[in-house]
Design a protein around this motif. Structure first.
Motif, PDB file in Angstrom:
ATOM      1  N   LEU A   1       0.812  -1.208   0.000  1.00 58.00           N
ATOM      2  CA  LEU A   1       0.000   0.000   0.000  1.00 58.00           C
ATOM      3  C   LEU A   1       0.853   1.268   0.000  1.00 58.00           C
ATOM      4  O   LEU A   1       0.383   2.335  -0.379  1.00 58.00           O
ATOM      5  N   LEU A   2       2.092   1.152   0.406  1.00 50.90           N
ATOM      6  CA  LEU A   2       3.010   2.294   0.359  1.00 50.90           C
ATOM      7  C   LEU A   2       3.658   2.454  -1.014  1.00 50.90           C
ATOM      8  O   LEU A   2       4.161   3.522  -1.342  1.00 50.90           O
TER       9      LEU A   2
ATOM     10  N   ALA B   1      -6.813   1.160  10.215  1.00 55.29           N
ATOM     11  CA  ALA B   1      -7.722   0.264   9.487  1.00 55.29           C
ATOM     12  C   ALA B   1      -7.428  -1.208   9.727  1.00 55.29           C
ATOM     13  O   ALA B   1      -8.312  -2.059   9.558  1.00 55.29           O
ATOM     14  N   THR B   2      -6.179  -1.529  10.101  1.00 55.77           N
ATOM     15  CA  THR B   2      -5.795  -2.941  10.239  1.00 55.77           C
ATOM     16  C   THR B   2      -5.249  -3.298  11.615  1.00 55.77           C
ATOM     17  O   THR B   2      -5.142  -4.481  11.948  1.00 55.77           O
ATOM     18  N   GLY B   3      -4.856  -2.277  12.387  1.00 54.36           N
ATOM     19  CA  GLY B   3      -4.238  -2.553  13.679  1.00 54.36           C
ATOM     20  C   GLY B   3      -2.782  -2.933  13.582  1.00 54.36           C
ATOM     21  O   GLY B   3      -2.164  -3.325  14.573  1.00 54.36           O
ATOM     22  N   LYS B   4      -2.201  -2.807  12.385  1.00 50.01           N
ATOM     23  CA  LYS B   4      -0.798  -3.163  12.188  1.00 50.01           C
ATOM     24  C   LYS B   4      -0.071  -2.038  11.463  1.00 50.01           C
ATOM     25  O   LYS B   4      -0.682  -1.260  10.731  1.00 50.01           O
TER      26      LYS B   4
ATOM     27  N   LEU C   1      -3.104   5.778   8.644  1.00 49.21           N
ATOM     28  CA  LEU C   1      -4.388   5.294   8.146  1.00 49.21           C
ATOM     29  C   LEU C   1      -4.431   3.773   8.105  1.00 49.21           C
ATOM     30  O   LEU C   1      -5.433   3.154   8.470  1.00 49.21           O
ATOM     31  N   LEU C   2      -3.347   3.177   7.651  1.00 52.38           N
ATOM     32  CA  LEU C   2      -3.291   1.727   7.550  1.00 52.38           C
ATOM     33  C   LEU C   2      -3.326   1.081   8.932  1.00 52.38           C
ATOM     34  O   LEU C   2      -3.997   0.069   9.140  1.00 52.38           O
TER      35      LEU C   2
ATOM     36  N   ALA D   1      -7.801  -4.529   5.848  1.00 51.29           N
ATOM     37  CA  ALA D   1      -8.494  -3.334   6.306  1.00 51.29           C
ATOM     38  C   ALA D   1      -9.944  -3.652   6.623  1.00 51.29           C
ATOM     39  O   ALA D   1     -10.609  -4.393   5.897  1.00 51.29           O
ATOM     40  N   THR D   2     -10.448  -3.077   7.709  1.00 51.92           N
ATOM     41  CA  THR D   2     -11.828  -3.329   8.100  1.00 51.92           C
ATOM     42  C   THR D   2     -12.814  -2.672   7.135  1.00 51.92           C
ATOM     43  O   THR D   2     -13.918  -3.173   6.931  1.00 51.92           O
ATOM     44  N   SER D   3     -12.440  -1.542   6.560  1.00 50.65           N
ATOM     45  CA  SER D   3     -13.266  -0.878   5.555  1.00 50.65           C
ATOM     46  C   SER D   3     -12.378  -0.536   4.369  1.00 50.65           C
ATOM     47  O   SER D   3     -11.830   0.566   4.281  1.00 50.65           O
ATOM     48  N   ALA D   4     -12.219  -1.503   3.468  1.00 51.46           N
ATOM     49  CA  ALA D   4     -11.301  -1.322   2.341  1.00 51.46           C
ATOM     50  C   ALA D   4     -11.742  -0.182   1.432  1.00 51.46           C
ATOM     51  O   ALA D   4     -10.906   0.564   0.916  1.00 51.46           O
ATOM     52  N   THR D   5     -13.044  -0.023   1.250  1.00 46.43           N
ATOM     53  CA  THR D   5     -13.544   1.036   0.375  1.00 46.43           C
ATOM     54  C   THR D   5     -13.218   2.409   0.944  1.00 46.43           C
ATOM     55  O   THR D   5     -12.746   3.298   0.238  1.00 46.43           O
TER      56      THR D   5
END
Length: 204
Positions: free
Chosen positions: A83-84, A186-189, A182-183, A142-146
């Motif tokens: 994602l980076l 959304a993911t906790g990581k 942000l990541l 991600a919990t909310s990919a959109t």
């Protein structure tokens, strides 16, 4: 021995170089001189200057995605680092005094009508990036990919627009920190900060 680029490819390359460096006031005569072709050849391949602009921008977008795909494959074992990749690829060649932002955004801003090929090329590029960000966000868990994809697209556009007035690349670290935050939310990581730097010269 490498084959000689096709006439169409030479025209597209000349158009990208001249339009990016000097703007769209560049004459067709200047283009044919750079490409090494006759004037009738231009109109044999493109029905108008606007059509040439659209084809040039589409080619620039395709090249960006080809380079990005290579970088994503290199990071195949780390979905968070993937994602980076778009952000790091954008600024890989900076600082660069010849860089003044994204050719797609700059071109769309030059032509005010949404019907111009420059706007159409930008819209297609943006949709493709949004789809890619959503896919990568899903792979990263991600919990909310959109929602994350939309946020990343805003950062991606901001990074490209910032290059219009700052070609140092100094702002890239701020964008990277924002993407990581942000990541993480959304993911906790957190992405691995040790990901090797990309090596690319293309900026779209």
């Amino acid at each position: 021995m490498a084959s000689r680029p096709s006439t169409r490819q030479r025209l597209l390359t000349a158009a990208r170089e001249l339009f990016y460096a000097e703007g769209y006031g560049v004459s067709v005569d200047a283009l044919i001189e750079r490409a090494g072709v006759a004037k009738p050849t231009v109109y044999a391949h493109f029905k108008s200057k606007d059509a040439l602009i659209g084809a040039m921008l589409e080619a620039a977008s395709q090249q960006w995605f080809a380079d990005l795909d290579t970088e994503l494959k290199r990071r195949s074992s780390d979905p968070h680092s993937r994602l980076l990749a778009p952000f790091e690829l954008l600024t890989a060649g900076l600082p660069d005094p010849a860089y003044h932002g994204c050719i797609l955004i700059n071109s769309a801003a030059t032509f005010p009508t949404n019907q111009h090929p420059a706007h159409q090329a930008l819209a297609a590029h943006e949709q493709r990036m949004l789809d890619l960000f959503e896919r990568l966000a899903t792979e990263a868990g991600a919990t909310s990919a959109t929602g994350l994809a939309r946020q990343l697209l805003v950062l991606y556009d901001g990074l490209k627009a910032r290059g219009l007035t700052d070609n140092s690349g100094a702002f890239a670290a701020d964008v990277r920190a924002a993407v990581i935050a942000l990541l993480a939310a959304a993911t906790g990581k957190h992405p691995d900060p040790s990901t090797p730097a990309v090596d690319a010269e293309l900026h779209v």
